[in-house]
Design an enzyme around this catalytic site. Sequence first.
Site, PDB file in Angstrom:
ATOM      1  N   TRP A 199     -44.342 -85.967  -1.886  1.00 44.80           N
ATOM      2  CA  TRP A 199     -43.104 -85.373  -1.384  1.00 44.80           C
ATOM      3  C   TRP A 199     -42.126 -86.509  -1.026  1.00 44.80           C
ATOM      4  CZ3 TRP A 199     -41.138 -85.940   3.676  1.00 44.80           C
ATOM      5  CH2 TRP A 199     -39.945 -85.241   3.896  1.00 44.80           C
ATOM      6  N   ASP A 367     -31.122 -72.936   3.869  1.00 45.71           N
ATOM      7  CA  ASP A 367     -32.124 -72.202   4.658  1.00 45.71           C
ATOM      8  C   ASP A 367     -31.600 -71.829   6.053  1.00 45.71           C
ATOM      9  OD1 ASP A 367     -34.471 -71.267   5.663  1.00 45.71           O
ATOM     10  OD2 ASP A 367     -35.623 -73.101   5.339  1.00 45.71           O
ATOM     11  N   TRP A 477     -33.204 -71.846  -5.615  1.00 43.60           N
ATOM     12  CA  TRP A 477     -34.501 -71.137  -5.506  1.00 43.60           C
ATOM     13  C   TRP A 477     -35.548 -72.163  -5.084  1.00 43.60           C
ATOM     14  CZ3 TRP A 477     -35.984 -66.219  -8.296  1.00 43.60           C
ATOM     15  CH2 TRP A 477     -37.357 -65.960  -8.207  1.00 43.60           C
ATOM     16  N   ASP A 478     -35.976 -72.045  -3.846  1.00 48.41           N
ATOM     17  CA  ASP A 478     -36.848 -73.057  -3.257  1.00 48.41           C
ATOM     18  C   ASP A 478     -38.291 -72.555  -3.209  1.00 48.41           C
ATOM     19  OD1 ASP A 478     -37.594 -75.373  -1.930  1.00 48.41           O
ATOM     20  OD2 ASP A 478     -36.211 -75.110  -0.248  1.00 48.41           O
ATOM     21  N   CYS A 526     -35.997 -75.677  -7.094  1.00 48.60           N
ATOM     22  CA  CYS A 526     -36.308 -76.664  -6.065  1.00 48.60           C
ATOM     23  C   CYS A 526     -37.701 -76.330  -5.556  1.00 48.60           C
ATOM     24  CB  CYS A 526     -35.265 -76.494  -4.948  1.00 48.60           C
ATOM     25  SG  CYS A 526     -35.613 -77.408  -3.446  1.00 48.60           S
ATOM     26  N   ASP A 548     -36.250 -84.441  -1.879  1.00 50.77           N
ATOM     27  CA  ASP A 548     -35.652 -84.348  -0.547  1.00 50.77           C
ATOM     28  C   ASP A 548     -35.216 -85.711  -0.048  1.00 50.77           C
ATOM     29  OD1 ASP A 548     -35.594 -81.680  -0.160  1.00 50.77           O
ATOM     30  OD2 ASP A 548     -37.513 -81.552   0.878  1.00 50.77           O
TER      31      ASP A 548
HETATM   32  C1  DGJ Z   1     -36.665 -77.986   0.836  1.00 51.00           C
HETATM   33  C2  DGJ Z   1     -35.476 -78.348   0.019  1.00 51.00           C
HETATM   34  O1  DGJ Z   1     -35.784 -79.382  -0.858  1.00 51.00           O
HETATM   35  C3  DGJ Z   1     -34.339 -78.737   0.939  1.00 51.00           C
HETATM   36  O2  DGJ Z   1     -33.244 -79.168   0.205  1.00 51.00           O
HETATM   37  C4  DGJ Z   1     -33.992 -77.559   1.791  1.00 51.00           C
HETATM   38  O3  DGJ Z   1     -33.504 -76.524   0.999  1.00 51.00           O
HETATM   39  C5  DGJ Z   1     -35.209 -77.110   2.574  1.00 51.00           C
HETATM   40  N1  DGJ Z   1     -36.337 -76.896   1.723  1.00 51.00           N
HETATM   41  C6  DGJ Z   1     -34.919 -75.838   3.337  1.00 51.00           C
HETATM   42  O4  DGJ Z   1     -36.005 -75.323   3.947  1.00 51.00           O
END
Ligand code: DGJ
Length: 731
Positions: A199, A367, A477-478, A526, A548
């Site tokens: 990550w 979010d 879309w996460d 995402c 991120d």
């Molecule tokens: C993970 C994403 O990569 C971020 O950009 C953001 O949208 C957060 N989640 C929100 O919880």
Amino acid sequence: MNILFDKEKGIFKLDTENTSYIIALTDEEKFIGHVYFGRKISDIDVSGLMRIDENPFVPSRNNRDRGSFLDTFPTEFPGCNVGDYRESAIEITDLNGHNCVDLRYQSHRICHGKPKLEGLPATFGSVQDCMTLEITAVDPVISLEIILRYSIFEGLDCVVRSCEVVNRSTDSVFVKRLMSMSMDMDQVDYELLTLNGSWARERHICRREIGYGKTGVGSTRGESSHQEQPFMALVSKNATQEVGEVYGFHFVYSGNFLAQVEKNQFDSLRIQMGIHPKNFCFEIPSGKSFVAPEVVLVYSHEGLGAMTRTYHDLYRKHLIRSPYKDKKRPILINNWEATYFDFHTEKLIAIAKEAKKNGIEMLVMDDGWFGYRNDDNSSLGDWFVNEEKLPGGLSYLVEEVNKIGLKFGIWFEPEMISPDSELYRAHPDWAITIDGRTPCRMRNQYVLDISRKEVRDYIYSLLSAILHSANIEYVKWDMNRQLCDLGSLGLPVANQGELMHRYVLGVYEMQDRLMHEFPNLLLENCSGGGGRFDPGMLYYSPQIWCSDDTDAIERLSIQEGTALIYPLSTMGAHVSDCPNHIVGRTTPFETRGHVALAGTFGYELDITKIPPEDRAKIADQVSDYHKYNALVRTGDYYRIASYSENHLYDCYGVVAKDKSEALFTYVQVMNGANRHSRRIRLQGLACEKRYRLEETGEIFYGDTLMRAGLHIHNMWGDFQSKLLHLTAVEG
Ligand code: DGJ
């Protein structure tokens, strides 16, 4: 491009512009052999390269010693438990509990175009663009058919492979392993190149020796993952960007995968790629079939750079479907790093107003807008607007933002459910869990069992209602956790091993619906940054959030690894505030802009709060984006120097297809005392063209810039960067 079949000799030859792929059938028993894949050759009959008549082989024609034959035969798709002790491409259990598959050629078909892979993302092309070979192999004892598919594309040096298993028996079979491709070749001096990370540190390039036994990468996390990319390349030891042999293999799939090389007793390599066999067991009822996702094979004899450009062109032309794929994307500002969960309508409107003044074109609300989500502990699944934060609801906010002159985009995490949510209280059984076990939480959330249609339909209906409720032009879309506790109430006991794959098919189905219901929506995938950056997702969204980690220096390695196989137009990249929220580093605002220009470009900061001197630079960055984006999106990518390798500086560039223009980005990561200035040898220009360097007005021939190089003065300080814009001059 052409696909030939020599009927007399039983040989198939697939020719692309610069490569050949050759398959041969053995005389009587019709084993399907892999003869050659590499630089284009003129002969079709090189089947001697399969070495079936020499020691240690014993010709198998009378079945006297088939074991030693199969264990060394370079096969196109190895069955299992019949004498080849290397990895199988397929493993099954039939109703008698037996596990043998012995495949022989049965028939084939050559056609123009490329059949769709039902329910799966896949490359596509018209009858003019591509050709397909389908070879049907059969095991008559268990009435199992395997269709091996190979497609080639006009002007591109790649072969796209997939396969389909058809159960012609009267009972079900259970497939426990199914590789989409398998290929045997001699080990010459190849190393293995993979993209590894974590990550916030995705897709770092990693090169290593190939030893005896099995080596490779994979994911069993339910997504392609931050940790390992569904890609590997065999590269000759001398391979650089410009020279050497490279074989790339990239899986068009978003779930568990295995990418493996096996070096055997005779120093030959078996290369395989497919759905990871761990936790996989898929029933194929009588008369039904199972389609495996496809793998894109790219060969280059001109180093990694040529491989990269083939992947870029293939994906831009034959994989991404979004109407945005050939368009400049609106410059967006996302409020995640600006506000995290702490926002309300007024704050967003203030950001939108300031953004508009600076030329930004879209506000994305991340979010925290739904349920009672003020941190990451609740509300996933409750896709209802939080009117305390957004009084007047979404329609009011979106109208106001539109009045300011900005488009509006929104964040969703449709595959998840918070234990603290109305949805979970109503349907605890909708989470992926095993009865009697306390499920594992990650980011305090569970995964929704979207292998189940009723779950998908419910979540999709909420998503669709939100998108209809206001003028929303973009969705992020996460997906913020990986899968475990694999249990589905939607599947019978014997079929629990289907969950991971059915989950991925569920994601595909939902995104397909979204694309069809909202054809003009700009979708960005995402997964906690770049945890699901794979070719499968590109079939649905033209861009994916890269990581991120928005620190410009960390991004150099992440974007280098990503751009090795993905077009720059797909890499979500934003300018964020400093000190950077992940690594605490402070870099110049210009450098952050230059690095983000290599991707989709946007902002991820509170524009009302950043230092005024930074804000004052946005106008220039926006104008650079408009000036260069068409080139960045459509041009050929060249990697000149890698900070990951030299630990001092980075340089890459994009050259227009017609060689009329180029943009190179140079980042001096670390300054040093009393060092020579750098000489950078550019690539990709036309030798005979003369180019003007915009920054200085100097004019040089392309061959000078590529062979002698360009002089770069040292800059004052670390983390400095510059753009080098070249335009061809007449005369
Ligand atoms: C993970 C994403 O990569 C971020 O950009 C953001 O949208 C957060 N989640 C929100 O919880």
